[in-house]
Structure formats: C-alpha cells, structure tokens
Write a protein that holds these residues in place. Structure first.
Motif, PDB file in Angstrom:
ATOM      1  N   SER A  67      20.211 -59.286 -10.561  1.00  0.00           N
ATOM      2  CA  SER A  67      20.151 -58.646  -9.258  1.00  0.00           C
ATOM      3  C   SER A  67      19.338 -59.508  -8.300  1.00  0.00           C
ATOM      4  N   VAL A  68      19.855 -59.694  -7.076  1.00  0.00           N
ATOM      5  CA  VAL A  68      19.168 -60.471  -6.049  1.00  0.00           C
ATOM      6  C   VAL A  68      19.124 -59.650  -4.773  1.00  0.00           C
ATOM      7  N   PRO A  69      18.296 -60.021  -3.811  1.00  0.00           N
ATOM      8  CA  PRO A  69      18.263 -59.259  -2.549  1.00  0.00           C
ATOM      9  C   PRO A  69      19.654 -59.180  -1.929  1.00  0.00           C
ATOM     10  N   GLY A  70      19.992 -58.004  -1.496  1.00  0.00           N
ATOM     11  CA  GLY A  70      21.305 -57.831  -0.892  1.00  0.00           C
ATOM     12  C   GLY A  70      21.962 -56.510  -1.198  1.00  0.00           C
ATOM     13  N   PRO A 182      15.614 -56.537  -7.102  1.00  0.00           N
ATOM     14  CA  PRO A 182      15.871 -57.933  -7.489  1.00  0.00           C
ATOM     15  C   PRO A 182      15.103 -58.320  -8.737  1.00  0.00           C
ATOM     16  N   ARG A 314      22.739 -64.318  -1.874  1.00  0.00           N
ATOM     17  CA  ARG A 314      21.795 -63.228  -1.622  1.00  0.00           C
ATOM     18  C   ARG A 314      21.864 -62.770  -0.174  1.00  0.00           C
ATOM     19  N   TYR A 316      19.808 -61.246   3.386  1.00  0.00           N
ATOM     20  CA  TYR A 316      18.607 -61.600   4.150  1.00  0.00           C
ATOM     21  C   TYR A 316      18.192 -60.439   5.036  1.00  0.00           C
ATOM     22  N   GLY A 346      22.324 -56.948   3.600  1.00  0.00           N
ATOM     23  CA  GLY A 346      22.697 -57.376   2.263  1.00  0.00           C
ATOM     24  C   GLY A 346      24.175 -57.672   2.155  1.00  0.00           C
ATOM     25  N   THR A 347      24.546 -58.290   1.057  1.00  0.00           N
ATOM     26  CA  THR A 347      25.948 -58.612   0.827  1.00  0.00           C
ATOM     27  C   THR A 347      26.801 -57.352   0.728  1.00  0.00           C
ATOM     28  N   TYR A 375      12.979 -66.946  -3.661  1.00  0.00           N
ATOM     29  CA  TYR A 375      14.377 -66.528  -3.685  1.00  0.00           C
ATOM     30  C   TYR A 375      14.566 -65.027  -3.851  1.00  0.00           C
ATOM     31  N   LEU A 376      13.768 -64.386  -4.669  1.00  0.00           N
ATOM     32  CA  LEU A 376      13.952 -62.950  -4.931  1.00  0.00           C
ATOM     33  C   LEU A 376      13.236 -62.059  -3.930  1.00  0.00           C
ATOM     34  N   GLY A 407      11.771 -59.357   0.792  1.00  0.00           N
ATOM     35  CA  GLY A 407      12.511 -58.174   0.376  1.00  0.00           C
ATOM     36  C   GLY A 407      11.742 -56.895   0.627  1.00  0.00           C
TER      37      GLY A 407
END
Length: 417
Positions: A67-70, A182, A314, A316, A346-347, A375-376, A407
C-alpha cells in the motif's frame, strides 16, 4: 576457489537456511517457524553464494503488493529477506554482489520498489534504501492509566474465539484496512498463518495465543486482538502482563473496546505492545502518555528500483511540479534529472502523476535514499533538508514538494518478513 552465486534449488534449502541461522548468531529457529519459512520461500527469488559445497551468503525476496499513498494503490514490491553472510566470508564483497544481483533481478521483473526490515539499519543505506516507516512499542501501566473511549464503545460485543477458526473473519478486517495505511502489505496466500505460529517453547512462560473479536450491530466482525497473558507474582500479589501481538479494527468504537478489554484482564497490570504505528490512536486515549513508555524505532526500509514508475504509482497531497537532481550510484539508471508533475489526490480519486527525464534546471537535489525515505509520506522532505540530506536549489520548491509527498496517516509495516 571462486565463489559462485546461483538461484536456490529445493534440495539446497536446509543448508541455505542453516547458513542463515549461523549468520544471525547460530541460534536455531523454532521448528514451527522454520517450516513456515520453508513453505513461504520463493525459490526462484532466493540466492545463495557457495564456496565449494558450503553456503556462505544468502538473499531472498517475497512478491508483495504494498500500500502506498493514494487511497487504494497497491504497488508491486520485492520484500527483501534472508540476507546473511557467513562470519568467515565477511568483507569480501559477498553482500554487495548479492545486492547487485538482487536489484538487477527486481528491475528485470518489473517491480518498482524493494523493501526490507534491517537487523542493522546502518547496512542498507549504501545500497540506496531509506527508512520510510517507523514503529513504536508501548508498555502501559494499567494501574495508573485510564482510557478515554468514544461513544458507541459500550455497544460493541466482544467474544473470545479460537485463533485459527476466526482467521477468515480477521483476515477480512485486515484486508479492509490495507489501502488506508501506506506500508501495509496485502496478505499473500500462506502469510495469514504467520500470525498464528505459537509453539509452546517460544512463549517464555506466557499463555497460548488468545484471540478476541469485536462484533458490530449485525454480528459481523469489525475488529480483533491477538495476545498472550504472562502470569507473574510478587509478595504483594499478582503482577501479570498482557503481551499484545496485533490489534486491528474498522471503527473507533471497536478499536477502543478491544483496548479496554486488554486493560481489564484480571491479574494483569501492564499491557505491552510492539511494532505499533507511530500515530496509533491509543496514544490519544490514554490519560497519561508518560506511563505508556513509548519507544520508537525504524521498521521499513524502502528503495526505489524504477524511480519514474514508483513516483507515478503513488498519489500526492497537493499539486506538484518539480525537477529533481537524483544521485544513485548503486542503481545508475535512476540517476540524473527528473521532472515530476502531479495533480492533488490519490490514484483512486483521479489523481495523476508523470515522471520523465528532463534537461530543465534542477530545483531539488537529493539521493535515491532520501526519495525512498519520503516515498510513503511519513518522513518529510523538509525534515530531511533540515538534516542536510536534501538541497533546495530554487526557493519555495522544498515546501511545495514536502507538502505534496506528506501523507495523512503514518506509514506502518503491519507484519515482519
């Protein structure tokens, strides 16, 4: 004799794992844990370095989705594991050769990220990893600390259940939480059993693993906690401890009900938990955080293997248009000047990002390790700049980029590997 690095075969696994135990001090793993490690090992992603018939180096990887930000994005990531070098073969380039081969293979396999937990955090910075997620341990004196719980806590039904029989319900709770935090790996088949390994020889006089579930109004499981109780006695009476393994919940009421249950276990005066998120809500529920004895440590180290693919994957938190000058000596394909543009969101919410090479003047200068740390979303670019690890080349760019990368919740590695 020259050292040989090759992919592991099934009949070499026991020798390979024996080497790993030696590299970590020579204490054998419990048989149940060893068998689970064997069942989870991906042979085609496991490397051994051989000196004749002796295994002297090892490295492996698991195929994760992280899991990543988004708000819903799960990115393929290699979970680097089983890394060790025999004491007789240190300072001969064995580890460097393993990291070189492994990162080349990860790139060829199309995974943008590599992640690991470090026995020694100082080792992996030179290979481009940054510390992207931290965790906290808490040791709460329940005789002096009270919990403030939200409305609805009293309506939550708690039920003691068999840990194995309740596993499907608990896994549904876990799966529902992954996208919102994330750093959490989506659970791959077989990994759900890792949380249930409970050999008597590994309990250190504590009880067998126990599980309590929280149920909503319709009877559905909305949270769970797995724990041990370690009885102890002093001249003045009982001095037991509750050792929390994991606690997850889908809403604040269920979360609070589970913590209150742990606080109220008879004959136990402390609750100890390890590897919790740094923004764990329990820290806002306790009446005296000093009596919670909070300690922070590194948890997840992350490396961008394919820099543009990783940054595009990810979301932003703010619009962004920035040119990075990136240093990456170990993975030179990432080095150079990159323009990252992104819309806010987010995506899952329609946010988009593009990362391409550019000849435009650089605005921020940093290494791949700093990008991995940020990154996270839990480590800000501004804090890294304050430590001298990010350099602003155009005024105002640092604030813009730091806000976009940050995040809403702290990243968290929910289980080791």
């Amino acid at each position: 004799m020259a050292l040989e690095t090759r992919v592991l075969t099934a009949d070499e696994w026991d020798v390979w794992f024996d080497h790993l135990e030696l590299a970590f001090g020579g204490v054998p793993e419990l048989s149940e844990e060893r068998e689970l490690c064997k069942s989870l090992t991906e042979l085609t992603r496991s490397l051994g370095v051989w000196d004749g018939g002796q295994c002297v180096g090892s490295a492996g990887a698991f195929s994760f989705r992280l899991s990543v930000p988004g708000g819903g994005a799960l990115v393929p990531a290699a979970g680097v594991t089983m890394v060790g070098v025999s004491p007789t073969h240190r300072r001969r380039g064995v580890l460097t050769s393993l990291m070189r081969r492994q990162l080349d293979d990860i790139r060829a396999g199309g995974e943008p990220l590599a992640v690991l937990t470090a026995s020694d955090p100082a080792i992996y910075g030179r290979f481009g990893y940054g510390t992207a997620a931290y965790s906290v341990s808490v040791d709460i004196d329940t005789t002096r600390v009270r919990l403030s719980v939200p409305p609805g806590t009293d309506d939550v039904r708690l039920r003691l259940v068999d840990p194995l029989e309740s596993l499907p319900d608990c896994e549904r709770v876990y799966a529902a939480l992954v996208a919102g935090r994330p750093g959490m790996p989506a659970r791959q088949p077989g990994w759900e059993l890792r949380a249930l390994v409970d050999p008597p020889s590994g309990r250190s006089a504590a009880s067998p693993l126990k599980c309590v579930v929280a149920e909503g109004a319709g009877g559905e499981v909305v949270g769970y906690a797995r724990y041990h109780v370690k009885p102890d006695w002093e001249q003045t009476g009982s001095d037991g401890k509750v050792q929390l393994r994991t606690l997850e919940a889908l809403d604040p009421a269920a979360y609070a009900a589970l913590w209150r249950y742990l606080f109220d276990i008879d004959l136990a005066w402390r609750v100890r938990a390890y590897g919790r998120p740094v923004d764990d809500p329990v820290l806002h529920m306790v009446s005296d955080v000093r009596r919670a004895e909070v300690r922070q440590r590194d948890a997840l180290h992350l490396r961008l293997v394919d820099l543009p693919a990783a940054l595009e994957a990810r979301g932003y938190g703010a619009p962004l248009d920035v040119v990075f000058e990136v240093e990456d000596r170990f993975c030179p394909w990432n080095a150079g000047r990159w323009r990252l543009t992104a819309t806010a969101g987010g995506t899952a919410g329609g946010g988009t990002a593009s990362c391409t090479r550019t000849g435009a003047p650089a605005e921020l200068e940093l290494s791949a390790g700093e990008l991995g740390a940020a990154y996270l979303g839990g480590v800000t670019l501004a804090s890294l700049a304050a430590a001298g690890r990010v350099r602003e080349l155009r005024a105002g760019t640092l604030v813009q980029a730091s806000r976009a990368f940050a995040g809403d919740v702290a990243p968290w590695l929910s289980h080791g590997f």
